[in-house]
Structures are given as C-alpha cells and as structure tokens.
Design an enzyme around this catalytic site. Sequence first.
Site, PDB file in Angstrom:
ATOM      1  N   GLY A  18       0.788  -1.228   0.000  1.00  7.40           N
ATOM      2  CA  GLY A  18       0.000   0.000   0.000  1.00  7.40           C
ATOM      3  C   GLY A  18       0.820   1.279   0.000  1.00  7.40           C
ATOM      4  N   SER A  19       2.030   1.221  -0.550  1.00 11.01           N
ATOM      5  CA  SER A  19       2.823   2.460  -0.556  1.00 11.01           C
ATOM      6  C   SER A  19       2.153   3.517  -1.436  1.00 11.01           C
ATOM      7  CB  SER A  19       4.260   2.195  -0.996  1.00 11.01           C
ATOM      8  OG  SER A  19       4.320   1.817  -2.340  1.00 11.01           O
ATOM      9  N   ASN A  20       1.451   3.097  -2.479  1.00 10.97           N
ATOM     10  CA  ASN A  20       0.727   4.062  -3.312  1.00 10.97           C
ATOM     11  C   ASN A  20      -0.448   4.688  -2.557  1.00 10.97           C
ATOM     12  OD1 ASN A  20       1.863   4.337  -6.069  1.00 10.97           O
ATOM     13  ND2 ASN A  20       1.709   2.115  -6.049  1.00 10.97           N
ATOM     14  N   LYS A  97      -6.842  -7.855  -8.117  1.00 11.85           N
ATOM     15  CA  LYS A  97      -8.072  -8.504  -8.600  1.00 11.85           C
ATOM     16  C   LYS A  97      -8.786  -7.638  -9.625  1.00 11.85           C
ATOM     17  CE  LYS A  97      -7.838 -12.138  -6.083  1.00 11.85           C
ATOM     18  NZ  LYS A  97      -7.602 -13.444  -6.673  1.00 11.85           N
ATOM     19  N   ILE A  99     -12.003  -5.837 -11.139  1.00 12.96           N
ATOM     20  CA  ILE A  99     -13.257  -5.260 -10.634  1.00 12.96           C
ATOM     21  C   ILE A  99     -14.402  -5.860 -11.464  1.00 12.96           C
ATOM     22  CG2 ILE A  99     -14.562  -3.101 -10.318  1.00 12.96           C
ATOM     23  CD1 ILE A  99     -12.090  -3.277  -8.515  1.00 12.96           C
ATOM     24  N   ASN A 113      -6.358   3.063 -12.476  1.00  9.35           N
ATOM     25  CA  ASN A 113      -5.397   2.033 -12.061  1.00  9.35           C
ATOM     26  C   ASN A 113      -3.981   2.564 -12.217  1.00  9.35           C
ATOM     27  OD1 ASN A 113      -4.450  -0.604 -11.342  1.00  9.35           O
ATOM     28  ND2 ASN A 113      -4.142  -1.064 -13.507  1.00  9.35           N
ATOM     29  N   HIS A 115      -0.351   1.300 -13.016  1.00 12.18           N
ATOM     30  CA  HIS A 115       0.297   0.094 -13.563  1.00 12.18           C
ATOM     31  C   HIS A 115       1.797   0.362 -13.753  1.00 12.18           C
ATOM     32  CE1 HIS A 115       0.453  -3.762 -15.586  1.00 12.18           C
ATOM     33  NE2 HIS A 115       1.323  -3.197 -16.405  1.00 12.18           N
ATOM     34  N   SER A 147       2.113   3.817 -15.805  1.00 13.25           N
ATOM     35  CA  SER A 147       0.928   4.305 -16.517  1.00 13.25           C
ATOM     36  C   SER A 147      -0.230   4.410 -15.536  1.00 13.25           C
ATOM     37  CB  SER A 147       0.517   3.333 -17.629  1.00 13.25           C
ATOM     38  OG  SER A 147       1.580   3.120 -18.535  1.00 13.25           O
ATOM     39  N   ASP A 156      -5.839  -3.783 -17.926  1.00 11.82           N
ATOM     40  CA  ASP A 156      -4.814  -2.796 -18.319  1.00 11.82           C
ATOM     41  C   ASP A 156      -5.031  -2.216 -19.716  1.00 11.82           C
ATOM     42  OD1 ASP A 156      -3.503  -3.378 -15.909  1.00 11.82           O
ATOM     43  OD2 ASP A 156      -2.401  -5.041 -16.824  1.00 11.82           O
ATOM     44  N   GLU A 185       5.697   5.990  -9.441  1.00 14.10           N
ATOM     45  CA  GLU A 185       4.277   5.756  -9.156  1.00 14.10           C
ATOM     46  C   GLU A 185       3.791   6.738  -8.100  1.00 14.10           C
ATOM     47  OE1 GLU A 185       3.093   1.635  -8.471  1.00 14.10           O
ATOM     48  OE2 GLU A 185       4.882   0.976  -9.508  1.00 14.10           O
TER      49      GLU A 185
END
Length: 188
Positions: A18-20, A97, A99, A113, A115, A147, A156, A185
């Site tokens: 969860g660093s993002n 996962k 959606i 998202n 990526h 991205s 993606d 990111e």
Amino acid sequence: MNQINKSVNIVAFASGNGSNVKAIHRKIKMGEINAEIRMLVSNNSNANVLDYAKAERIPIFIHNKTRFPSNVEYTNSLFNVLKEVNADLLVLAGFVKKIPDGIVTYYEKRIINIHPSLLPKFGGQGFFGMNVHRAVIKLKEKESGVSIHFVNQIYDDGPIIAQSVIRVRDDDSPEDLAARVLIEEHKL
Ligand code: GRF
C-alpha cells in the site's frame, strides 16, 4: 453548489504494502489533493496496507471470494459499500483482482489504475507486480515506467491518463527496476 471545490470521495483498493495508498493519503493530508479516502478495499486480509489504514482510521472492507462466494454476492457487496460511502472515484493502487464488470460499467471513467509499465507494453492478465519488471528486463527494454489509466472491462486496456518514463539500466535486476518505478508511481 460549486462542484469545483467539492472534495472527492475516494475508495482505494490495495492488495499488499500500500505504498501508493500512503502516497495519495499523504498528499490529501498535505492539502494538495482535495479528497478523502472513504474506504480501503482489500482482497487480502493479511495485507500490510491494513495496518496503515487502521492507524489512520480509514475504514476497511475485505472483499474476496472467501467472504462472498457467489458472483452475485461478490459484486453486490462491493457495490453496496461504494454506494454507502458515496464513492466518486475508485483508485486501484496495487490491487491484483479484477473489478466486476457491472461495477466497471456503472463507474465508467471513475476508476483509475496504477500500472508499473509503459502500457500497452507489459499489460494484461498475469502482468502484475514483479512479473512486469522481470519481463521488461528479460526483453532488454531500454525504458520502462508508470501508466495511470482508466479501467475498462479488459485488464490494463483503458484510456491512458498519464505516463512517466524511466531508463532501464543494463545491470538492473527486476527488484532494482521495481524500486525506481515505484518512486515514479508515488509522484504520478
Ligand atoms: C506497484 O508497483 C503497483 O503499480 C502494482 O503493484 C505494486 C504495489 O505497490 N500494481 P504498493 O502496494 O502500492 O506499495
């Protein structure tokens, strides 16, 4: 009502560290993003990101097939949560996962998202986490990056919102590359 100043209700999705999520949350706390993370959704009840969410009092929803075995339950349980928190924007930040299609259709252009490659390269089913970076190194790519894209029904594949490019060094290991991509990111 002045829509421009409305705070955005974010639902963040994460499966691991969860660093993002932390990077986004930090910007919100600094007042640089006018939003609130109303809920953290994770498929993984052991994810490290859950400790952060608990410490920061972000509500958590564990969403997986163990808790919701039938497809209908799986989709409806998530949909109900999104409705309850008035979700404006769903942010997949290290979420592995897919959606459910019905939710993707309902929230069209409101799911994004992060990526870790320069899509359309190194995207699609199976290209997540270190798999992406291993493939980039194996094919001796000169560049990689990040991205951010809208999510559609295909892995993606949705329209790209922003990209950031970094150089791949000759002696990079997949781990080296992953670490430098992750920094990008967080910025993007
Ligand atoms: C990131 O590289 C993200 O792009 C990918 O998985 C990794 C998760 O990082 N989808 P974190 O959980 O946000 O630290």
